[in-house]
Motif scaffolding. Structure first.
Motif, PDB file in Angstrom:
ATOM      1  N   ARG A 181      66.919  94.079 -68.186  1.00 18.01           N
ATOM      2  CA  ARG A 181      67.895  94.532 -67.191  1.00 18.01           C
ATOM      3  C   ARG A 181      68.922  93.432 -66.885  1.00 18.01           C
ATOM      4  O   ARG A 181      70.107  93.722 -66.698  1.00 18.01           O
ATOM      5  CB  ARG A 181      67.162  94.963 -65.927  1.00 18.01           C
ATOM      6  N   ARG A 184      71.388  93.231 -69.876  1.00 13.38           N
ATOM      7  CA  ARG A 184      72.314  94.368 -69.869  1.00 13.38           C
ATOM      8  C   ARG A 184      73.328  94.228 -68.742  1.00 13.38           C
ATOM      9  O   ARG A 184      74.514  94.555 -68.909  1.00 13.38           O
ATOM     10  CB  ARG A 184      71.541  95.675 -69.734  1.00 13.38           C
ATOM     11  N   ASP A 199      54.852 100.842 -71.038  1.00 10.53           N
ATOM     12  CA  ASP A 199      55.363 102.198 -71.234  1.00 10.53           C
ATOM     13  C   ASP A 199      56.839 102.067 -71.634  1.00 10.53           C
ATOM     14  O   ASP A 199      57.678 101.707 -70.823  1.00 10.53           O
ATOM     15  CB  ASP A 199      55.227 102.995 -69.937  1.00 10.53           C
ATOM     16  N   ARG A 200      57.125 102.357 -72.877  1.00 13.14           N
ATOM     17  CA  ARG A 200      58.480 102.131 -73.379  1.00 13.14           C
ATOM     18  C   ARG A 200      59.522 103.023 -72.718  1.00 13.14           C
ATOM     19  O   ARG A 200      60.717 102.740 -72.794  1.00 13.14           O
ATOM     20  CB  ARG A 200      58.506 102.304 -74.904  1.00 13.14           C
ATOM     21  N   ALA A 201      59.079 104.068 -72.062  1.00 17.86           N
ATOM     22  CA  ALA A 201      60.024 104.916 -71.333  1.00 17.86           C
ATOM     23  C   ALA A 201      60.699 104.129 -70.211  1.00 17.86           C
ATOM     24  O   ALA A 201      61.792 104.484 -69.764  1.00 17.86           O
ATOM     25  CB  ALA A 201      59.306 106.137 -70.768  1.00 17.86           C
ATOM     26  N   ALA A 204      64.411 101.924 -71.214  1.00 16.89           N
ATOM     27  CA  ALA A 204      65.534 102.678 -71.795  1.00 16.89           C
ATOM     28  C   ALA A 204      66.800 101.827 -71.911  1.00 16.89           C
ATOM     29  O   ALA A 204      67.683 102.129 -72.720  1.00 16.89           O
ATOM     30  CB  ALA A 204      65.817 103.923 -70.959  1.00 16.89           C
ATOM     31  N   ASP A 205      66.888 100.751 -71.124  1.00 18.13           N
ATOM     32  CA  ASP A 205      68.079  99.895 -71.165  1.00 18.13           C
ATOM     33  C   ASP A 205      68.128  99.017 -72.412  1.00 18.13           C
ATOM     34  O   ASP A 205      69.192  98.488 -72.754  1.00 18.13           O
ATOM     35  CB  ASP A 205      68.124  98.990 -69.929  1.00 18.13           C
ATOM     36  N   THR A 207      68.528  97.698 -76.078  1.00 18.55           N
ATOM     37  CA  THR A 207      69.320  98.141 -77.215  1.00 18.55           C
ATOM     38  C   THR A 207      68.412  98.533 -78.378  1.00 18.55           C
ATOM     39  O   THR A 207      68.670  99.496 -79.099  1.00 18.55           O
ATOM     40  CB  THR A 207      70.263  97.008 -77.671  1.00 18.55           C
TER      41      THR A 207
END
Length: 228
Positions: A181, A184, A199-201, A204-205, A207
């Motif tokens: 985070r 980004r 948990d890869r969900a 989402a940020d 790349t």
């Protein structure tokens, strides 16, 4: 997903270059156990990438430990002075760093660690870390006002490259959600190599997410490809 060309690379250290996140878990649990508490993975995810006083506050308050922040830091420093010199380089990292170095790609370190703990962690890896000439220690650098997930450390680290690249020209390697985070927020692309339990969900940020640094293909970001 499409990736944009980059010219400079920044590496996190704990859990990304070195296996020190495992050592942090051992040390924090040692203190927590004394008070019948458990330093679990949910709390670990929250603190990864934070500066020392930030993570100490999160742990003391999160586990309701009957001690001050300074007492917690003093006690864990004693524990880590024994653990950190045992650190090992993570798979695939040395190959990539040496490859970038040999191909004259500017590379730097952006770690939330203090200079003091960095020195302990790299005790047996001095030659390797000499390949990363531009270093930023977030807990020791007064220019880094806020820890990850804020962008401060990445902007300060990028500014240490002599040619002052624009953020979009920098690629960051991270293992933590806070680090992703922060990168980004700094306007940089970020490759995440997370703990398998994550948990890869939640990421989402990022790349790009990899199981291991061994899976990274530099040419995706217009960096020189491996030749073997």
């Amino acid at each position: 997903m499409s990736y944009k060309p980059v010219t400079h690379v920044l590496f996190d250290m704990d859990g990304l270059i070195l296996n020190t996140e495992d050592l942090y878990t051992i040390g924090f649990q040692k203190v927590a156990t004394r008070y019948g508490k458990n330093f679990d993975y949910t709390l670990k995810c929250k603190i990864m990438g934070q500066q020392s006083k930030e993570f100490a506050t999160s742990i003391v308050e999160g586990l309701e430990l009957p001690m001050t922040i300074d007492e917690f830091l003093k006690e864990t420093r004693t524990i880590f002075s024994e653990l950190f010199p045992q650190s090992k380089i993570m798979p695939g990292v040395e190959k990539l760093v040496r490859h970038l170095h040999e191909n004259n790609v500017p590379i730097g370190l952006a770690t939330s660690s203090s200079k003091e703990t960095y020195d302990l962690k790299v005790t047996n890896h001095q030659n390797f870390f000499n390949l990363l000439p531009y270093k930023t220690w977030g807990s020791s650098d007064p220019a880094v006002k806020r820890g990850k997930p804020y962008p401060d450390i990445f902007l300060v680290a990028a500014d240490k490259f002599p040619d002052k690249p624009a953020p979009e020209k920098c690629l960051v390697f991270e293992d933590s959600l806070n680090g992703v985070r922060g990168a980004r927020a700094a306007g940089m692309q970020v490759v995440m190599v997370p703990d398998p339990r994550l948990d890869r969900a939640l990421a989402a940020d990022a790349t790009l997410i990899l199981d291991s640094m061994e899976d990274f293909r530099p040419e995706l970001f217009a960096l020189p490809p491996f030749t073997n």
